[in-house]
Design a protein around this motif. Structure first.
Motif, PDB file in Angstrom:
ATOM      1  N   ASN A 172       0.721  -1.173  -0.124  1.00  0.00           N
ATOM      2  CA  ASN A 172      -0.093  -0.057   0.040  1.00  0.00           C
ATOM      3  C   ASN A 172       0.851   1.242  -0.075  1.00  0.00           C
ATOM      4  OD1 ASN A 172       1.121  -0.229   2.684  1.00  0.00           O
ATOM      5  ND2 ASN A 172      -0.865  -0.138   3.611  1.00  0.00           N
ATOM      6  N   THR A 173       1.896   1.177  -0.774  1.00  0.00           N
ATOM      7  CA  THR A 173       2.973   2.374  -0.810  1.00  0.00           C
ATOM      8  C   THR A 173       2.059   3.392  -1.656  1.00  0.00           C
ATOM      9  OG1 THR A 173       3.851   1.404  -2.840  1.00  0.00           O
ATOM     10  CG2 THR A 173       4.943   1.115  -0.702  1.00  0.00           C
ATOM     11  N   ALA A 174       2.340   4.717  -1.544  1.00  0.00           N
ATOM     12  CA  ALA A 174       1.737   5.937  -2.238  1.00  0.00           C
ATOM     13  C   ALA A 174       2.117   6.021  -3.611  1.00  0.00           C
ATOM     14  CB  ALA A 174       2.030   7.247  -1.833  1.00  0.00           C
ATOM     15  N   SER A 175       3.246   5.405  -3.799  1.00  0.00           N
ATOM     16  CA  SER A 175       3.820   5.323  -5.341  1.00  0.00           C
ATOM     17  C   SER A 175       4.222   4.101  -5.754  1.00  0.00           C
ATOM     18  CB  SER A 175       4.933   6.115  -5.607  1.00  0.00           C
ATOM     19  OG  SER A 175       5.896   6.292  -4.673  1.00  0.00           O
ATOM     20  N   LYS A 176       4.337   3.952  -6.979  1.00  0.00           N
ATOM     21  CA  LYS A 176       4.728   2.234  -7.556  1.00  0.00           C
ATOM     22  C   LYS A 176       6.076   2.036  -7.207  1.00  0.00           C
ATOM     23  CE  LYS A 176       1.582   2.757 -11.388  1.00  0.00           C
ATOM     24  NZ  LYS A 176       1.265   2.502 -12.891  1.00  0.00           N
ATOM     25  N   GLU A 212      11.315  -1.203   2.723  1.00  0.00           N
ATOM     26  CA  GLU A 212      10.899  -1.434   4.004  1.00  0.00           C
ATOM     27  C   GLU A 212      10.016  -2.604   4.741  1.00  0.00           C
ATOM     28  OE1 GLU A 212       8.572   1.240   7.266  1.00  0.00           O
ATOM     29  OE2 GLU A 212      10.549   2.182   6.437  1.00  0.00           O
ATOM     30  N   SER A 213       8.852  -2.438   3.798  1.00  0.00           N
ATOM     31  CA  SER A 213       7.528  -3.284   3.895  1.00  0.00           C
ATOM     32  C   SER A 213       7.990  -4.733   3.567  1.00  0.00           C
ATOM     33  CB  SER A 213       6.651  -2.888   2.983  1.00  0.00           C
ATOM     34  OG  SER A 213       6.136  -1.599   3.135  1.00  0.00           O
ATOM     35  N   ALA A 214       8.970  -5.091   2.642  1.00  0.00           N
ATOM     36  CA  ALA A 214       9.387  -6.279   2.279  1.00  0.00           C
ATOM     37  C   ALA A 214      10.101  -7.004   3.503  1.00  0.00           C
ATOM     38  CB  ALA A 214      10.405  -6.536   1.273  1.00  0.00           C
ATOM     39  N   ILE A 215      11.002  -6.319   4.324  1.00  0.00           N
ATOM     40  CA  ILE A 215      11.737  -6.652   5.423  1.00  0.00           C
ATOM     41  C   ILE A 215      10.776  -6.950   6.352  1.00  0.00           C
ATOM     42  CG2 ILE A 215      13.630  -6.039   6.878  1.00  0.00           C
ATOM     43  CD1 ILE A 215      15.011  -4.145   4.623  1.00  0.00           C
ATOM     44  N   ARG A 216       9.985  -5.893   6.818  1.00  0.00           N
ATOM     45  CA  ARG A 216       9.079  -6.397   7.629  1.00  0.00           C
ATOM     46  C   ARG A 216       8.112  -7.509   7.854  1.00  0.00           C
ATOM     47  NH1 ARG A 216       5.234  -2.606   8.860  1.00  0.00           N
ATOM     48  NH2 ARG A 216       5.267  -2.904  11.063  1.00  0.00           N
ATOM     49  N   ILE A 217       7.660  -7.849   6.401  1.00  0.00           N
ATOM     50  CA  ILE A 217       7.169  -8.956   6.005  1.00  0.00           C
ATOM     51  C   ILE A 217       8.078 -10.232   6.381  1.00  0.00           C
ATOM     52  CG2 ILE A 217       6.226 -10.606   4.436  1.00  0.00           C
ATOM     53  CD1 ILE A 217       4.880  -7.811   3.045  1.00  0.00           C
ATOM     54  N   GLY A 218       9.418 -10.076   5.981  1.00  0.00           N
ATOM     55  CA  GLY A 218      10.208 -11.301   6.352  1.00  0.00           C
ATOM     56  C   GLY A 218      10.406 -11.595   7.551  1.00  0.00           C
ATOM     57  N   LEU A 219      10.552 -10.549   8.236  1.00  0.00           N
ATOM     58  CA  LEU A 219      11.025 -10.553   9.669  1.00  0.00           C
ATOM     59  C   LEU A 219       9.547 -11.261  10.466  1.00  0.00           C
ATOM     60  CD1 LEU A 219      12.582  -7.347  10.513  1.00  0.00           C
ATOM     61  CD2 LEU A 219      13.621  -9.483  10.784  1.00  0.00           C
ATOM     62  N   ALA A 220       8.587 -10.894  10.174  1.00  0.00           N
ATOM     63  CA  ALA A 220       7.302 -11.400  10.490  1.00  0.00           C
ATOM     64  C   ALA A 220       7.139 -12.915  10.357  1.00  0.00           C
ATOM     65  CB  ALA A 220       6.101 -10.648  10.261  1.00  0.00           C
ATOM     66  N   VAL A 232      20.689  -0.118  -8.612  1.00  0.00           N
ATOM     67  CA  VAL A 232      21.906  -0.638  -7.954  1.00  0.00           C
ATOM     68  C   VAL A 232      21.414  -1.853  -6.941  1.00  0.00           C
ATOM     69  CG1 VAL A 232      22.844   1.495  -7.853  1.00  0.00           C
ATOM     70  CG2 VAL A 232      21.169   1.094  -6.095  1.00  0.00           C
ATOM     71  N   PRO A 233      22.181  -2.539  -6.286  1.00  0.00           N
ATOM     72  CA  PRO A 233      21.839  -3.733  -5.167  1.00  0.00           C
ATOM     73  C   PRO A 233      21.173  -2.964  -4.021  1.00  0.00           C
ATOM     74  CG  PRO A 233      23.914  -3.975  -6.107  1.00  0.00           C
ATOM     75  CD  PRO A 233      23.615  -2.585  -6.750  1.00  0.00           C
ATOM     76  N   VAL A 234      20.458  -3.802  -3.427  1.00  0.00           N
ATOM     77  CA  VAL A 234      19.697  -3.324  -2.287  1.00  0.00           C
ATOM     78  C   VAL A 234      20.597  -4.211  -1.080  1.00  0.00           C
ATOM     79  CG1 VAL A 234      17.891  -3.719  -0.537  1.00  0.00           C
ATOM     80  CG2 VAL A 234      17.351  -3.049  -3.161  1.00  0.00           C
ATOM     81  N   ALA A 235      21.003  -3.270  -0.100  1.00  0.00           N
ATOM     82  CA  ALA A 235      21.944  -3.728   0.986  1.00  0.00           C
ATOM     83  C   ALA A 235      21.479  -2.964   2.362  1.00  0.00           C
ATOM     84  CB  ALA A 235      23.259  -3.363   0.636  1.00  0.00           C
ATOM     85  N   PRO A 236      20.403  -3.863   2.969  1.00  0.00           N
ATOM     86  CA  PRO A 236      19.937  -2.984   4.114  1.00  0.00           C
ATOM     87  C   PRO A 236      20.980  -3.401   5.247  1.00  0.00           C
ATOM     88  CG  PRO A 236      18.778  -5.201   3.530  1.00  0.00           C
ATOM     89  CD  PRO A 236      19.689  -4.925   2.401  1.00  0.00           C
ATOM     90  N   GLU A 266      21.775  -2.826  11.512  1.00  0.00           N
ATOM     91  CA  GLU A 266      21.059  -1.799  12.336  1.00  0.00           C
ATOM     92  C   GLU A 266      19.598  -1.475  11.660  1.00  0.00           C
ATOM     93  OE1 GLU A 266      25.408  -1.790  12.557  1.00  0.00           O
ATOM     94  OE2 GLU A 266      23.914  -1.365  10.884  1.00  0.00           O
ATOM     95  N   TRP A 267      19.495  -1.202  10.527  1.00  0.00           N
ATOM     96  CA  TRP A 267      17.907  -0.860  10.143  1.00  0.00           C
ATOM     97  C   TRP A 267      17.095  -2.106  10.173  1.00  0.00           C
ATOM     98  CZ3 TRP A 267      16.165  -0.710   4.337  1.00  0.00           C
ATOM     99  CH2 TRP A 267      15.056  -0.355   4.304  1.00  0.00           C
ATOM    100  N   VAL A 268      17.761  -3.339  10.058  1.00  0.00           N
ATOM    101  CA  VAL A 268      16.767  -4.494   9.767  1.00  0.00           C
ATOM    102  C   VAL A 268      16.473  -4.834  11.511  1.00  0.00           C
ATOM    103  CG1 VAL A 268      16.922  -7.087   9.959  1.00  0.00           C
ATOM    104  CG2 VAL A 268      17.833  -5.544   7.997  1.00  0.00           C
ATOM    105  N   GLU A 269      17.307  -4.205  12.159  1.00  0.00           N
ATOM    106  CA  GLU A 269      16.986  -4.635  13.712  1.00  0.00           C
ATOM    107  C   GLU A 269      16.063  -3.415  14.270  1.00  0.00           C
ATOM    108  OE1 GLU A 269      17.214  -7.441  15.596  1.00  0.00           O
ATOM    109  OE2 GLU A 269      18.140  -8.195  13.816  1.00  0.00           O
ATOM    110  N   GLU A 270      16.304  -2.309  13.670  1.00  0.00           N
ATOM    111  CA  GLU A 270      15.256  -1.037  13.915  1.00  0.00           C
ATOM    112  C   GLU A 270      13.831  -1.470  13.560  1.00  0.00           C
ATOM    113  OE1 GLU A 270      14.464   3.185  12.094  1.00  0.00           O
ATOM    114  OE2 GLU A 270      16.591   2.674  12.650  1.00  0.00           O
TER     115      GLU A 270
END
Length: 500
Positions: A31-35, A72-80, A304-308, A311-315
């Motif tokens: 449900n992001t505001a943009s594509k 960010e949403s993808a990471i939160r889904i993965g963590l859950a 570019v590659p995505v490299a979270p 610290e961000w993942v734990e946040e």
């Protein structure tokens, strides 16, 4: 065996000879505001082709940029889902032709998904099944084709086709399970429970509205059968875009019976995609699909590659809500609801509303009574989602407080809700403006009781003779006389004072 053969093997007979293996691929529109790779709006229901730009139309020279909120949403889904989160991953181009893919390739993730090796435990009839998650990866949605004319709504037999590219480029997360083995006769129910629980989790995370009827969450159901006890995996079929929980269960059950019929006839299962038909409850052949199908994946050169960072993942881990399954168990224990009461509350989409109403001061049973009774009826009669009736949990708690205080009774409370639907003010204001308060003044009540006794001498005589239960009829007469606004308890006391 032809595709349209009505021959199916009874479900119990399937289980006597075969072991089913399930696999589920669930696409979630974020449900992001943009594509995913451009700034176009993702709002649902806009006029066709009004939310497009050179990037999502795949025009030459346009350059994509990754949507950070989608990552960010993808990471939160993965963590859950108890997944590992990649420290470094890339997007890839998946090349294939569809008329609703304007670029002739889909920007997805191939061998480097952002989330992998997770699991979700689901419970069916008291037994827990662990569904292992292979991967959850980011990609973009396709456009939408509309086939006009013909009887099926599909391209075969249509007079012409239209394409709406508004949906092209909307962020998707695809969640893929590993083969689910050992479910046996419960395979259809396990499939449904998994998709249901996954949808609840997605909603709790706030990353998608997860409305199956709008296509913002879609399930592909993979199924295969192998000889019982063999430990093998059979040839699978993939039933595409199943759009309700009930249909997920029905599609598994149907495919199990169909596979068994093909195998019992000595024929082989064709590895293919299949279409689910909601009206008839059957699947029909789509297109043949091989594991070796060549999508000619290669890394997306424009991203570019995505490299979270860790610290961000734990946040982000710290932002996860309580697991919906654990939350239900906790609330059920706190509220003292039976399994049936809890299931009905969840089924009505009222769990959060009841929770908020309890937090606003109502008892759990009172909150449940109003949301699953009066308010659920209103939602059904007006075909309105129960959380969009214009009545808030605070309103419901306020109505119940008026009942508890004796200011109104349940019958009058329903009139207060009518005022709330119409936007006439707070519950207290509606009671005052409409004169709905219960009458407990002894003078007015005594007059109404005398009138009821005079009008019903035979009932009055029964009460004088000791048949106190007959007082109910006189109470009803007084309530009718006073338009439901009498204090029923005080009316009973007055009747007995006068006649015994």
């Amino acid at each position: 065996m032809t595709d349209h053969s009505p021959t199916l093997i009874p479900f119990d007979d399937v289980l006597a000879s075969y072991d089913p293996a399930l696999g589920l691929e669930v696409h979630v529109e974020l449900n992001t505001a943009s594509k995913m790779f451009c700034g176009c709006s993702t709002e649902f229901g806009a006029d066709p082709n009004t939310q497009v730009c050179p990037t999502c139309l795949g025009l030459p020279g346009s350059m994509p940029v990754v949507n950070g909120k989608a990552v960010e949403s993808a990471i939160r889904i993965g963590l859950a889902l108890n997944c590992e989160i990649a420290e470094w991953c890339r997007f890839a181009r998946k090349n294939y032709f569809y008329p609703d893919m304007p670029k002739n390739f889909q920007t997805s993730q191939y061998d480097e998904p952002i989330c992998f090796d997770g699991y979700m435990d689901v419970e069916v009839e008291g037994e827990t099944y662990r569904v292992e998650i292979e991967r959850a990866h980011m990609e973009e949605d396709t456009g939408k084709s509309l086939h006009v004319g013909g009887a099926t709504g599909r391209i075969h037999g249509a007079d012409y086709s239209l394409v709406d590219y508004n949906r092209a480029g909307i962020p998707l997360i695809e969640i893929v399970t590993k083969p689910i083995l050992g479910a046996g006769e419960k395979a259809p129910e396990v499939a449904r429970a998994y998709v249901s629980q996954l949808r609840d989790l997605i909603v709790a995370l706030g990353v998608s509205d997860a409305r199956m009827e709008q296509g913002s969450i879609r399930a592909d159901v993979n199924l295969s059968l192998a000889p019982k006890g063999s430990g093998l995996l059979g040839t699978r079929t993939e039933t595409k875009n199943v759009n309700s929980l009930r249909s997920v269960e029905r599609a598994v059950r149907y495919e199990m019976s169909r596979h068994a019929a093909v195998l019992d006839a000595g024929e082989r299962i064709l590895q293919e995609t299949r279409h689910w038909h909601e009206d008839t409850g059957v699947t029909t052949s789509g297109r043949e699909k091989s594991d070796a199908e060549d999508y000619r994946y290669f890394p997306e050169p424009d991203l570019v590659p995505v490299a979270p960072t860790r610290e961000w993942v734990e946040e982000l881990r710290g932002t996860l809500p309580e697991n919906p399954t654990a939350q239900r168990a906790r609330l059920q224990a706190e509220w003292g609801f039976s399994d049936l009461e809890m299931r009905d509350t969840v089924g009505a989409g009222a769990l959060a509303l009841v929770e908020q109403t309890v937090a606003a001061g109502a008892s759990p049973q009172a909150a449940r009574k109003w949301w699953l009774g009066e308010l659920a009826r209103r939602a059904n009669d007006t075909d309105t989602p129960i959380d969009q009736l214009g009545v808030t949990p605070a309103d419901v708690a306020a109505v119940q407080q008026l009942v508890d205080a004796g200011t109104i009774n349940d019958k009058l409370a329903r009139k207060v809700f009518e005022g709330l639907y119409a936007g006439e003010g707070t519950p207290a204001e509606i009671v005052e403006k409409s004169g709905l308060a219960v009458v407990s003044d002894d003078g007015a009540l005594s007059t109404a009781v005398d009138k009821a006794i005079a009008a019903n001498p035979d009932i009055a005589d029964k009460i004088r003779d000791g048949k106190v239960a007959a007082a109910g009829a006189l109470i009803g007469a007084v309530m009718k006389e006073m338009r439901g606004q009498a204090d029923a308890g005080r009316v009973r006391e007055l009747i007995l004072e006068k006649l015994t």
